[in-house]
Motif scaffolding. Sequence first.
Motif, PDB file in Angstrom:
ATOM      1  N   VAL A  28     -30.728   6.009 -47.128  1.00  0.00           N
ATOM      2  CA  VAL A  28     -29.736   5.797 -48.192  1.00  0.00           C
ATOM      3  C   VAL A  28     -29.854   6.872 -49.268  1.00  0.00           C
ATOM      4  O   VAL A  28     -28.842   7.421 -49.726  1.00  0.00           O
ATOM      5  CB  VAL A  28     -29.894   4.393 -48.815  1.00  0.00           C
ATOM      6  N   LEU A  29     -31.083   7.201 -49.676  1.00  0.00           N
ATOM      7  CA  LEU A  29     -31.274   8.224 -50.704  1.00  0.00           C
ATOM      8  C   LEU A  29     -30.804   9.585 -50.211  1.00  0.00           C
ATOM      9  O   LEU A  29     -30.146  10.331 -50.957  1.00  0.00           O
ATOM     10  CB  LEU A  29     -32.747   8.289 -51.107  1.00  0.00           C
ATOM     11  N   SER A  30     -31.097   9.908 -48.969  1.00  0.00           N
ATOM     12  CA  SER A  30     -30.693  11.203 -48.405  1.00  0.00           C
ATOM     13  C   SER A  30     -29.172  11.351 -48.361  1.00  0.00           C
ATOM     14  O   SER A  30     -28.633  12.419 -48.638  1.00  0.00           O
ATOM     15  CB  SER A  30     -31.273  11.370 -46.997  1.00  0.00           C
ATOM     16  N   LEU A  31     -28.491  10.255 -48.032  1.00  0.00           N
ATOM     17  CA  LEU A  31     -27.031  10.297 -47.926  1.00  0.00           C
ATOM     18  C   LEU A  31     -26.337  10.348 -49.282  1.00  0.00           C
ATOM     19  O   LEU A  31     -25.166  10.725 -49.378  1.00  0.00           O
ATOM     20  CB  LEU A  31     -26.528   9.066 -47.148  1.00  0.00           C
ATOM     21  N   ASN A  32     -27.068   9.961 -50.324  1.00  0.00           N
ATOM     22  CA  ASN A  32     -26.442   9.882 -51.654  1.00  0.00           C
ATOM     23  C   ASN A  32     -27.146  10.739 -52.697  1.00  0.00           C
ATOM     24  O   ASN A  32     -26.941  10.550 -53.896  1.00  0.00           O
ATOM     25  CB  ASN A  32     -26.440   8.425 -52.126  1.00  0.00           C
ATOM     26  N   ILE A  33     -27.971  11.682 -52.256  1.00  0.00           N
ATOM     27  CA  ILE A  33     -28.791  12.465 -53.177  1.00  0.00           C
ATOM     28  C   ILE A  33     -27.964  13.221 -54.210  1.00  0.00           C
ATOM     29  O   ILE A  33     -28.378  13.406 -55.364  1.00  0.00           O
ATOM     30  CB  ILE A  33     -29.701  13.443 -52.380  1.00  0.00           C
ATOM     31  N   ASN A  34     -26.745  13.625 -53.826  1.00  0.00           N
ATOM     32  CA  ASN A  34     -25.903  14.387 -54.747  1.00  0.00           C
ATOM     33  C   ASN A  34     -25.475  13.568 -55.954  1.00  0.00           C
ATOM     34  O   ASN A  34     -25.164  14.134 -57.026  1.00  0.00           O
ATOM     35  CB  ASN A  34     -24.667  14.918 -54.033  1.00  0.00           C
ATOM     36  N   LYS A  35     -25.432  12.248 -55.806  1.00  0.00           N
ATOM     37  CA  LYS A  35     -25.055  11.375 -56.922  1.00  0.00           C
ATOM     38  C   LYS A  35     -26.028  11.509 -58.086  1.00  0.00           C
ATOM     39  O   LYS A  35     -25.680  11.316 -59.246  1.00  0.00           O
ATOM     40  CB  LYS A  35     -25.064   9.911 -56.456  1.00  0.00           C
ATOM     41  N   PHE A  36     -27.290  11.793 -57.743  1.00  0.00           N
ATOM     42  CA  PHE A  36     -28.343  11.750 -58.749  1.00  0.00           C
ATOM     43  C   PHE A  36     -28.820  13.124 -59.200  1.00  0.00           C
ATOM     44  O   PHE A  36     -29.797  13.234 -59.938  1.00  0.00           O
ATOM     45  CB  PHE A  36     -29.540  10.954 -58.173  1.00  0.00           C
ATOM     46  N   GLN A  37     -28.159  14.159 -58.766  1.00  0.00           N
ATOM     47  CA  GLN A  37     -28.546  15.512 -59.145  1.00  0.00           C
ATOM     48  C   GLN A  37     -27.577  16.049 -60.178  1.00  0.00           C
ATOM     49  O   GLN A  37     -26.416  16.312 -59.878  1.00  0.00           O
ATOM     50  CB  GLN A  37     -28.590  16.441 -57.924  1.00  0.00           C
ATOM     51  N   LYS A  38     -28.071  16.163 -61.410  1.00  0.00           N
ATOM     52  CA  LYS A  38     -27.234  16.678 -62.487  1.00  0.00           C
ATOM     53  C   LYS A  38     -27.347  18.195 -62.570  1.00  0.00           C
ATOM     54  O   LYS A  38     -28.375  18.763 -62.247  1.00  0.00           O
ATOM     55  CB  LYS A  38     -27.668  16.058 -63.831  1.00  0.00           C
ATOM     56  N   ASP A  39     -26.271  18.787 -63.012  1.00  0.00           N
ATOM     57  CA  ASP A  39     -26.275  20.266 -63.161  1.00  0.00           C
ATOM     58  C   ASP A  39     -27.224  20.677 -64.283  1.00  0.00           C
ATOM     59  O   ASP A  39     -27.376  19.976 -65.270  1.00  0.00           O
ATOM     60  CB  ASP A  39     -24.869  20.752 -63.471  1.00  0.00           C
TER      61      ASP A  39
ATOM     62  N   LEU B 179     -29.012  -6.613 -63.512  1.00  0.00           N
ATOM     63  CA  LEU B 179     -28.183  -5.601 -64.163  1.00  0.00           C
ATOM     64  C   LEU B 179     -27.121  -6.256 -65.028  1.00  0.00           C
ATOM     65  O   LEU B 179     -26.862  -5.830 -66.164  1.00  0.00           O
ATOM     66  CB  LEU B 179     -27.516  -4.700 -63.115  1.00  0.00           C
ATOM     67  N   GLY B 180     -26.508  -7.301 -64.500  1.00  0.00           N
ATOM     68  CA  GLY B 180     -25.484  -8.022 -65.252  1.00  0.00           C
ATOM     69  C   GLY B 180     -26.042  -8.674 -66.505  1.00  0.00           C
ATOM     70  O   GLY B 180     -25.402  -8.662 -67.561  1.00  0.00           O
ATOM     71  N   LYS B 181     -27.249  -9.236 -66.405  1.00  0.00           N
ATOM     72  CA  LYS B 181     -27.872  -9.889 -67.563  1.00  0.00           C
ATOM     73  C   LYS B 181     -28.140  -8.893 -68.686  1.00  0.00           C
ATOM     74  O   LYS B 181     -28.142  -9.268 -69.862  1.00  0.00           O
ATOM     75  CB  LYS B 181     -29.186 -10.563 -67.157  1.00  0.00           C
ATOM     76  N   LEU B 182     -28.378  -7.629 -68.324  1.00  0.00           N
ATOM     77  CA  LEU B 182     -28.657  -6.603 -69.332  1.00  0.00           C
ATOM     78  C   LEU B 182     -27.409  -5.796 -69.689  1.00  0.00           C
ATOM     79  O   LEU B 182     -27.494  -4.776 -70.369  1.00  0.00           O
ATOM     80  CB  LEU B 182     -29.752  -5.654 -68.836  1.00  0.00           C
ATOM     81  N   ASP B 183     -26.249  -6.260 -69.204  1.00  0.00           N
ATOM     82  CA  ASP B 183     -24.975  -5.589 -69.483  1.00  0.00           C
ATOM     83  C   ASP B 183     -24.978  -4.132 -69.032  1.00  0.00           C
ATOM     84  O   ASP B 183     -24.420  -3.249 -69.700  1.00  0.00           O
ATOM     85  CB  ASP B 183     -24.635  -5.662 -70.984  1.00  0.00           C
ATOM     86  N   ILE B 184     -25.636  -3.876 -67.920  1.00  0.00           N
ATOM     87  CA  ILE B 184     -25.608  -2.545 -67.311  1.00  0.00           C
ATOM     88  C   ILE B 184     -24.452  -2.532 -66.317  1.00  0.00           C
ATOM     89  O   ILE B 184     -24.513  -3.154 -65.264  1.00  0.00           O
ATOM     90  CB  ILE B 184     -26.940  -2.211 -66.616  1.00  0.00           C
ATOM     91  N   ASP B 185     -23.396  -1.865 -66.691  1.00  0.00           N
ATOM     92  CA  ASP B 185     -22.136  -1.944 -65.946  1.00  0.00           C
ATOM     93  C   ASP B 185     -21.978  -0.754 -64.994  1.00  0.00           C
ATOM     94  O   ASP B 185     -21.552   0.333 -65.387  1.00  0.00           O
ATOM     95  CB  ASP B 185     -20.966  -1.986 -66.931  1.00  0.00           C
ATOM     96  N   ILE B 186     -22.357  -0.966 -63.738  1.00  0.00           N
ATOM     97  CA  ILE B 186     -22.102   0.024 -62.692  1.00  0.00           C
ATOM     98  C   ILE B 186     -21.438  -0.689 -61.519  1.00  0.00           C
ATOM     99  O   ILE B 186     -21.499  -1.920 -61.415  1.00  0.00           O
ATOM    100  CB  ILE B 186     -23.392   0.741 -62.224  1.00  0.00           C
ATOM    101  N   SER B 187     -20.809   0.065 -60.646  1.00  0.00           N
ATOM    102  CA  SER B 187     -20.110  -0.542 -59.512  1.00  0.00           C
ATOM    103  C   SER B 187     -21.114  -1.164 -58.535  1.00  0.00           C
ATOM    104  O   SER B 187     -22.291  -0.785 -58.508  1.00  0.00           O
ATOM    105  CB  SER B 187     -19.271   0.505 -58.785  1.00  0.00           C
ATOM    106  N   LYS B 188     -20.617  -2.110 -57.742  1.00  0.00           N
ATOM    107  CA  LYS B 188     -21.471  -2.749 -56.730  1.00  0.00           C
ATOM    108  C   LYS B 188     -21.989  -1.713 -55.737  1.00  0.00           C
ATOM    109  O   LYS B 188     -23.133  -1.790 -55.286  1.00  0.00           O
ATOM    110  CB  LYS B 188     -20.683  -3.829 -55.979  1.00  0.00           C
ATOM    111  N   LYS B 189     -21.168  -0.721 -55.431  1.00  0.00           N
ATOM    112  CA  LYS B 189     -21.583   0.317 -54.481  1.00  0.00           C
ATOM    113  C   LYS B 189     -22.748   1.119 -55.045  1.00  0.00           C
ATOM    114  O   LYS B 189     -23.750   1.348 -54.354  1.00  0.00           O
ATOM    115  CB  LYS B 189     -20.409   1.245 -54.166  1.00  0.00           C
ATOM    116  N   ASP B 190     -22.624   1.539 -56.308  1.00  0.00           N
ATOM    117  CA  ASP B 190     -23.702   2.311 -56.919  1.00  0.00           C
ATOM    118  C   ASP B 190     -24.958   1.455 -57.081  1.00  0.00           C
ATOM    119  O   ASP B 190     -26.086   1.941 -56.893  1.00  0.00           O
ATOM    120  CB  ASP B 190     -23.265   2.847 -58.282  1.00  0.00           C
TER     121      ASP B 190
END
Length: 314
Positions: free
Chosen positions: A303-314, A68-79
């Motif tokens: 992990v996906l079940s606990l964070n599913i709301n992160k990936f659901q757009k309105d 991710l870093g090599k491609l300059d994709i800047d997201i937090s370590k948690k995400d």
Amino acid sequence: MSVIDKIKKRMLYSSIFGIFVIIALLIYADVGKLTEAFIQFKWTYIPVIVLLTLLNYIFRFYKWDYYLGKLDIDISKKDSFVVFFSGLVMSITPGKLGEVFKSYLLKQLDDIQISKSAPIIFAERLTDVMGLLILASVGIIVYDYSLNLLIAILTIFALIVLVIQSRILSMKIIDFCERLPLVSNYVHHLRLSYESAYTLLRHKPLLFTIAISIVSWFFECIAMWYVLKGFGLGRPLLDATFVFAFSSLAGAVSMLPGGLGIAEGSIVGLLHTLDVPNSIATGTALIIRFGTLWFGVLSGIVVLSLNINKFQKD
């Protein structure tokens, strides 16, 4: 049908296939003898086996985050962590290529183009195969087993890297694709994917990530060694490394979901060549695959079940 629904459907089919593989192994090994072997197994080794599998995932996460870093994709370590471990849900897809689901999650999370991040999954699989091949190579040479396969995979790997690193050749291929009716509309995505692949497979990141792959998969080879120890077999670590790495390679090359059937069959077959009793060889295949493949899938589901709301757009 939503992407999540499609994933559930694929997982259901793969799980059913996995159950058939387990049933076939139970029939092959003789349930009575296999049950006796399981009774004698030292189950206190299971936490060690799971810990070694987790270490494999941690090192592979580091490789993912490095890409991710090599491609300059800047997201937090948690995400980054959440996306990586959610992607383990797709471990039971052909060649694990379903892990391109991680690119979909990045798109949902931060509107990162799939064509930009998808080459990461390709680079992950490519370096995983090379890491496993290097781990298996010592056993292949020592036991004089499938040396032609070793040469063939090395040749294919070298050709892929050489083509990607040759801008002239790669651009000619992309220009040719631009003239194809069914592909021409997607050439701009192909160009973006190529630039990502070119960056990831430069010599320095390539060698670095292969080294990470060797270390990460070696943890699971050690896990295999502990499974053999659990059955009371004092086999050298070389045997466990060769059997696990070669079987994982066979499963990956087969392109079956999670290598199901091929990986387990290879483990049993190779252990037979090392004079391991049938019931123990089958028991080893079942435990190591539950401790590695299915544990990863379960971790991904959690992990996906606990964070599913992160990936659901309105």
